[in-house]
Design an enzyme around this catalytic site. Structure first.
Site, PDB file in Angstrom:
ATOM      1  N   HIS A   1      -0.260   6.387   4.729  1.00 34.36           N
ATOM      2  CA  HIS A   1       1.080   5.861   4.945  1.00 34.36           C
ATOM      3  C   HIS A   1       2.087   6.951   4.617  1.00 34.36           C
ATOM      4  CE1 HIS A   1      -0.715   1.816   4.972  1.00 34.36           C
ATOM      5  NE2 HIS A   1      -1.420   2.237   3.937  1.00 34.36           N
TER       6      HIS A   1
ATOM      7  N   ALA B   1       0.799  -1.222   0.000  1.00 35.83           N
ATOM      8  CA  ALA B   1       0.000   0.000   0.000  1.00 35.83           C
ATOM      9  C   ALA B   1       0.832   1.272   0.000  1.00 35.83           C
ATOM     10  CB  ALA B   1      -0.916  -0.004   1.218  1.00 35.83           C
TER      11      ALA B   1
ATOM     12  N   ASN C   1       1.971  -4.915   7.510  1.00 35.51           N
ATOM     13  CA  ASN C   1       2.808  -5.521   6.479  1.00 35.51           C
ATOM     14  C   ASN C   1       3.613  -4.462   5.730  1.00 35.51           C
ATOM     15  OD1 ASN C   1       2.199  -8.400   6.699  1.00 35.51           O
ATOM     16  ND2 ASN C   1       0.122  -7.810   6.121  1.00 35.51           N
TER      17      ASN C   1
END
Length: 266
Positions: free
Chosen positions: A219, A123, A189
């Site tokens: 993120h 992501a 992850n």
């Protein structure tokens, strides 16, 4: 290129859809490996030409060249070494599992005798630049995630804060990438991918936040060193069936799988 998929949850299902949407000849999904309890559901959702099995030997007998793991940490531990020893390249969704030194060593040992371990970006963006910076001179890497409180439900965050009562951004974890990846197997992850691309699990700084204003998963990767500085932020929408997972994650898996069979790779 023959492709197998381990796991058929939100990520595995989206990955299969993405691969089947490619032009003919790009990738052929030959089989899906699931737990016994999931065989009937997967069989009902898949076309007849895609085999569904709960038996790893039967799955590998389909001779996939590439296997995409979408089954969580336990699924990677159970099947990863066997897949690699069979000579298949293994594209890993549950990257956080590699924070376990014993599993990482087992996968590396199996890869030395067979296929490759492929870590997709998932992501987040900027892992290519981070990997280059590691070689040019990398001194510090920080990763910050902001997700809605609901995305942290069922995780270790519940032992830190009352997620139902969060009214302002709150830190639910601060520490190393190794500790984050092991404590939050469903949410971190990306943390592991950042660590593997850059300074490793012990030297990557991580902050995980529950933010009631978040409409998706944010993120942020920041890095500094002799190469200069880097800052990459991604505001990702989540999968409708899994608020813990960014929509980009399964499509990043698809990209990694397709690149293994492509003549032009970017």
């Amino acid at each position: 290129m023959k492709v197998g998929i381990i796991g058929f949850g939100a990520i595995g299902g989206t990955l299969l859809h993405a691969l089947r949407a490619e032009p003919p000849g790009a990738a052929e999904v030959v089989g899906v490996l699931v737990r016994g309890s999931g065989v009937a559901r997967a069989r009902a959702a898949l076309p007849p030409e895609v085999a569904v099995t709960s038996d790893a030997a039967a799955f590998l007998a389909l001779r996939p060249q590439v296997v995409a793991e979408c089954a969580g940490h336990a699924g990677l531990a159970a099947h990863g070494p066997q897949v690699l020893e069979a000579g298949c390249d293994l594209v890993v969704a549950s990257v956080g599992a590699l924070a376990d030194p014993a599993l990482e060593a087992a996968l590396h040992a199996a890869a030395a005798r067979g296929g490759r371990i492929v870590i997709p970006a998932g992501a987040v963006g900027g892992l290519d630049a981070l990997g280059a910076a590691r070689r040019a001179g990398l001194e510090r890497v920080r990763y910050v995630a902001r997700k809605a409180p609901a995305a942290w439900m069922g995780t270790a965050a519940e032992r830190v804060v009352d997620l139902s009562a969060v009214r302002a951004p709150m830190v639910v974890f601060a520490g190393t990438a190794r500790a984050a990846a092991l404590a939050f197997p469903q949410n971190a992850n990306v943390v592991a991918a950042v660590a593997l691309a850059g300074l490793g699990f012990e030297r990557t700084e991580v902050k995980l936040m529950a933010d009631p204003q978040a409409t998706g998963n944010r993120h942020l990767v920041e890095a500094e060193g002799a190469f200069g500085s880097l800052s990459v932020a991604v505001e990702g929408r989540t999968l409708p069936d899994n608020p813990k997972t960014s929509m980009l994650a399964p499509y990043s898996l698809a990209r990694a799988v397709l690149n293994l069979g492509a003549r032009l790779v970017v």
